[in-house]
Design a protein around this motif. Structure first.
Motif, mmCIF file in Angstrom:
data_model
loop_
_atom_site.group_PDB
_atom_site.id
_atom_site.type_symbol
_atom_site.label_atom_id
_atom_site.label_comp_id
_atom_site.label_asym_id
_atom_site.label_seq_id
_atom_site.Cartn_x
_atom_site.Cartn_y
_atom_site.Cartn_z
ATOM 1 N N SER A 1 0.733 -1.208 0.186
ATOM 2 C CA SER A 1 -0.073 0.034 -0.007
ATOM 3 C C SER A 1 0.758 1.180 -0.083
ATOM 4 O O SER A 1 1.924 1.251 0.442
ATOM 5 N N PHE A 2 0.316 2.230 -0.356
ATOM 6 C CA PHE A 2 0.827 3.824 -0.838
ATOM 7 C C PHE A 2 0.059 4.767 -0.774
ATOM 8 O O PHE A 2 -1.444 4.578 -1.050
ATOM 9 N N PRO A 3 0.394 5.877 -0.560
ATOM 10 C CA PRO A 3 -0.473 7.060 -1.068
ATOM 11 C C PRO A 3 -1.169 6.814 -2.500
ATOM 12 O O PRO A 3 -0.487 6.448 -3.326
ATOM 13 N N PRO A 4 -2.283 7.398 -2.493
ATOM 14 C CA PRO A 4 -2.980 7.403 -3.917
ATOM 15 C C PRO A 4 -2.119 8.032 -4.983
ATOM 16 O O PRO A 4 -1.591 9.171 -4.712
ATOM 17 N N GLY A 5 -1.563 7.229 -6.068
ATOM 18 C CA GLY A 5 -1.032 7.943 -6.947
ATOM 19 C C GLY A 5 0.525 7.467 -6.656
ATOM 20 O O GLY A 5 1.307 8.131 -7.486
ATOM 21 N N GLY A 6 0.831 7.165 -5.403
ATOM 22 C CA GLY A 6 2.256 6.866 -5.098
ATOM 23 C C GLY A 6 2.925 5.841 -6.089
ATOM 24 O O GLY A 6 4.210 5.645 -6.035
ATOM 25 N N ASP A 7 2.360 5.046 -6.993
ATOM 26 C CA ASP A 7 2.861 4.089 -7.980
ATOM 27 C C ASP A 7 2.906 4.773 -9.354
ATOM 28 O O ASP A 7 3.186 3.893 -10.353
ATOM 29 N N ILE A 8 2.869 6.059 -9.544
ATOM 30 C CA ILE A 8 2.913 6.597 -11.012
ATOM 31 C C ILE A 8 3.894 6.231 -11.626
ATOM 32 O O ILE A 8 3.970 6.131 -13.073
ATOM 33 N N ALA A 9 5.011 6.355 -11.000
ATOM 34 C CA ALA A 9 6.560 5.906 -11.836
ATOM 35 C C ALA A 9 6.630 4.558 -11.806
ATOM 36 O O ALA A 9 6.985 4.144 -12.883
ATOM 37 N N ALA A 10 6.411 3.824 -10.842
ATOM 38 C CA ALA A 10 6.519 2.527 -10.985
ATOM 39 C C ALA A 10 5.087 1.715 -11.172
ATOM 40 O O ALA A 10 4.618 1.017 -10.547
ATOM 41 N N SER A 11 4.946 1.896 -12.618
ATOM 42 C CA SER A 11 3.412 1.688 -13.181
ATOM 43 C C SER A 11 3.581 0.232 -13.975
ATOM 44 O O SER A 11 2.399 -0.058 -14.017
ATOM 45 N N VAL A 12 4.587 -0.527 -13.810
ATOM 46 C CA VAL A 12 4.596 -1.755 -14.936
ATOM 47 C C VAL A 12 4.298 -2.905 -13.664
ATOM 48 O O VAL A 12 5.010 -3.203 -12.655
ATOM 49 N N ARG A 13 2.930 -3.578 -13.881
ATOM 50 C CA ARG A 13 2.435 -4.660 -13.019
ATOM 51 C C ARG A 13 3.017 -5.927 -13.506
ATOM 52 O O ARG A 13 3.345 -6.839 -12.491
ATOM 53 N N CYS A 14 3.293 -6.081 -14.802
ATOM 54 C CA CYS A 14 3.710 -7.451 -15.105
ATOM 55 C C CYS A 14 4.757 -7.184 -16.105
ATOM 56 O O CYS A 14 4.557 -7.215 -17.633
ATOM 57 N N PRO A 15 5.934 -7.046 -15.696
ATOM 58 C CA PRO A 15 6.960 -7.097 -16.665
ATOM 59 C C PRO A 15 7.438 -7.897 -17.512
ATOM 60 O O PRO A 15 7.051 -9.206 -17.316
ATOM 61 N N HIS A 16 7.873 -7.558 -18.930
ATOM 62 C CA HIS A 16 8.065 -8.554 -19.797
ATOM 63 C C HIS A 16 9.819 -9.180 -19.976
ATOM 64 O O HIS A 16 10.244 -9.961 -20.419
ATOM 65 N N ASN A 17 10.596 -8.031 -19.188
ATOM 66 C CA ASN A 17 11.942 -8.149 -19.353
ATOM 67 C C ASN A 17 12.742 -7.343 -18.049
ATOM 68 O O ASN A 17 11.650 -6.831 -17.500
ATOM 69 N N GLY A 18 13.766 -7.743 -17.777
ATOM 70 C CA GLY A 18 14.535 -6.943 -16.688
ATOM 71 C C GLY A 18 14.583 -5.456 -16.649
ATOM 72 O O GLY A 18 14.414 -4.872 -15.817
ATOM 73 N N ILE A 19 14.479 -4.879 -18.015
ATOM 74 C CA ILE A 19 14.137 -3.455 -17.940
ATOM 75 C C ILE A 19 13.043 -2.896 -17.581
ATOM 76 O O ILE A 19 12.884 -1.948 -16.598
ATOM 77 N N GLU A 20 11.882 -3.496 -17.788
ATOM 78 C CA GLU A 20 10.616 -3.345 -17.370
ATOM 79 C C GLU A 20 10.500 -3.535 -15.966
ATOM 80 O O GLU A 20 9.714 -2.762 -15.231
ATOM 81 N N ALA A 21 11.109 -4.442 -15.405
ATOM 82 C CA ALA A 21 11.095 -4.948 -14.024
ATOM 83 C C ALA A 21 11.524 -3.982 -13.060
ATOM 84 O O ALA A 21 11.156 -3.887 -11.814
ATOM 85 N N ARG A 22 12.387 -2.951 -13.660
ATOM 86 C CA ARG A 22 12.839 -2.092 -12.731
ATOM 87 C C ARG A 22 11.529 -0.719 -12.373
ATOM 88 O O ARG A 22 11.843 -0.224 -11.406
ATOM 89 N N PHE A 23 10.638 -0.854 -13.047
ATOM 90 C CA PHE A 23 9.596 -0.158 -13.043
ATOM 91 C C PHE A 23 8.380 -0.768 -12.260
ATOM 92 O O PHE A 23 7.429 -0.572 -12.258
#
Length: 441
Positions: free
Chosen positions: A294-316
């Protein structure tokens, strides 16, 4: 007096403090640590080879673009909370590229230009308001283009009117969208910003003139969504310097800064699970029914990737970062590179659910108040909970020597010491040598 000219006067006329220069030296070392392994090919980066097929020149704007990309390629470079972006990877590439063509420049003049750039970046973040980032703009490139131009103008020591012209040209080139996060275009945003700053400077020096007034005002209005506060761009300038307070934040992990307090909570919970469950680590995934963050509303705006396909996407990806900590007890460069995802981490990441805390103030009001609360729900009904604030994560600090050694793992102790010394920019030849190494590619 128009806002653009007011800012130009501050850029040309203010004098950074000794403390600000000390902080700037730390920023240079952090940038060199994350950029040099990409420049020298010590860490494989496939998109860079593609960029070099397109950008083949050796002029300063091209080198600024490539170095900006290299500095942001690992997403391990510094962050500034007022700016809500990564200032050094847009400012320093422009400065190093210009310094390469001007060997007479001294280290202190370089550091002062860097400090001015960070000050401008922080002020722009405050002036742009909360809507800018929320609307989808990537501050590192939009605001960063102008900040890098401010630094470049200071470095080449032009007049107030020329500085205002450089700012205006840069502002009209500033563009970049968060929609590119998780791709090679995100780090290229930093390159675009550095390139634009150099081009704006060269155009002004060549006598190409833009509108002398109202350009920054127009930029803030067009991208501020009514939340812009233009007066904050110049009010209380350097009181204190933005590089001093709130200061640059150096990353301890090669992932999006929006995942770090969640990662720190996961580190705590991992040890708690090992102690309370009495089970071997191999049984952790099966023991957990679910994981909640959990986090403040909108606190995941940068970390927006829920299901990454590679290591680059996994950073987010909050999900992948939390799972990686729980299973591997680390967040290393190798875990978030170009290779495939770790199947075990990915499987555990599927158990992570996001639950914005509606009782907390929205993140856009004050991102510095962000927190992450991670809850491990065991199948026996027991719950393990840890809440870490962003401030707690930042307060831990980063050992810059260890970070340098981790990024440049193939270098020797002598080479590490040499880079540390060069990054201080205290000797006459240090700036020239550092600029040469960073633009060698």
């Amino acid at each position: 007096m128009n806002l653009t000219l007011q800012l130009a006067e501050l850029i040309t006329g203010s004098q950074p403090s000794a403390l600000a220069r000390e902080k700037a030296r730390a920023g240079v070392l952090d940038f060199v640590s994350v950029a040099l392994p990409i420049v020298q090919g010590q860490i494989v980066d496939t998109p860079l080879s593609g960029l070099r097929k397109v950008y083949t020149a050796r002029d300063s704007q091209t080198l600024a673009l490539l170095l900006g990309y290299a500095g942001h390629a690992l997403d391990f470079d510094d962050f500034h909370p007022d700016f809500r972006g990564h200032p050094s990877t847009v400012i320093l590439p422009a400065l190093f590229a210009l310094a390469r063509d001007n060997p007479q420049l001294g280290g202190e003049a370089f550091l002062d230009a860097y400090i001015i750039g960070v000050e401008t970046a922080g002020r722009l973040g405050l002036a742009a308001g909360s809507y800018h980032y929320k609307a989808g703009y990537h501050s590192t490139v939009t605001l960063g283009t102008i900040a890098a131009a401010a630094a470049a103008a200071r470095l080449v020591n032009v007049s107030v009117d020329q500085t205002a012209n450089i700012l205006g040209i840069a502002a009209t080139r500033a563009s970049g969208l968060r929609a590119q996060f998780g791709s090679a275009i995100k780090p290229l945003h930093a390159g675009f910003a550095a390139e634009s700053a150099v081009i704006a400077t060269k155009l002004a020096l060549a006598g190409v003139e833009g509108q002398p007034a109202a350009v920054l005002e127009a930029f803030l209005i067009s991208s501020g969504g009514g939340q812009q506060q233009p007066e904050k761009l110049v009010a209380h300038w350097a009181e204190p310097w933005r590089i001093v307070s709130p200061g640059l934040e150096f990353k301890p992990y090669p992932t999006c800064a929006g995942t770090h307090s969640a990662a720190d909570a996961a580190f705590v919970l991992r040890e708690e699970w090992l102690q309370t469950s009495g089970k071997p680590l191999a049984e952790l995934a099966d023991d957990l029914d679910s994981i909640d963050v959990s986090f403040p509303p909108g606190g995941d705006i940068a970390a927006s990737v829920r299901c990454p396909h590679n290591g680059i996407e996994a950073r987010f990806s909050l999900e992948y970062v939390i799972a990686a900590v729980l299973l591997r007890n680390r967040l290393s460069l190798a875990d978030f590179g170009e290779g495939p995802l770790d199947a075990e981490i990915f499987a555990l990441a599927k158990k992570v659910q996001r639950s914005p805390d509606a009782t907390a103030p929205p993140d856009e009001i004050d991102p510095t108040q962000r927190f992450h609360q991670v809850t491990l729900s065991r199948k026996n009904g027991e719950m393990l909970v840890c809440r870490i604030t962003r401030k707690q994560s930042v307060a831990k600090g980063v050992d810059q020597k260890l970070k340098l050694q981790g990024c440049l793992s193939q270098a020797s102790q002598q080479e590490w010491s040499e880079i540390e010394t060069l990054s201080q920019l205290t000797s006459p030849a240090a700036l020239t040598e550092l600029a040469k190494r960073l633009t060698s590619f």
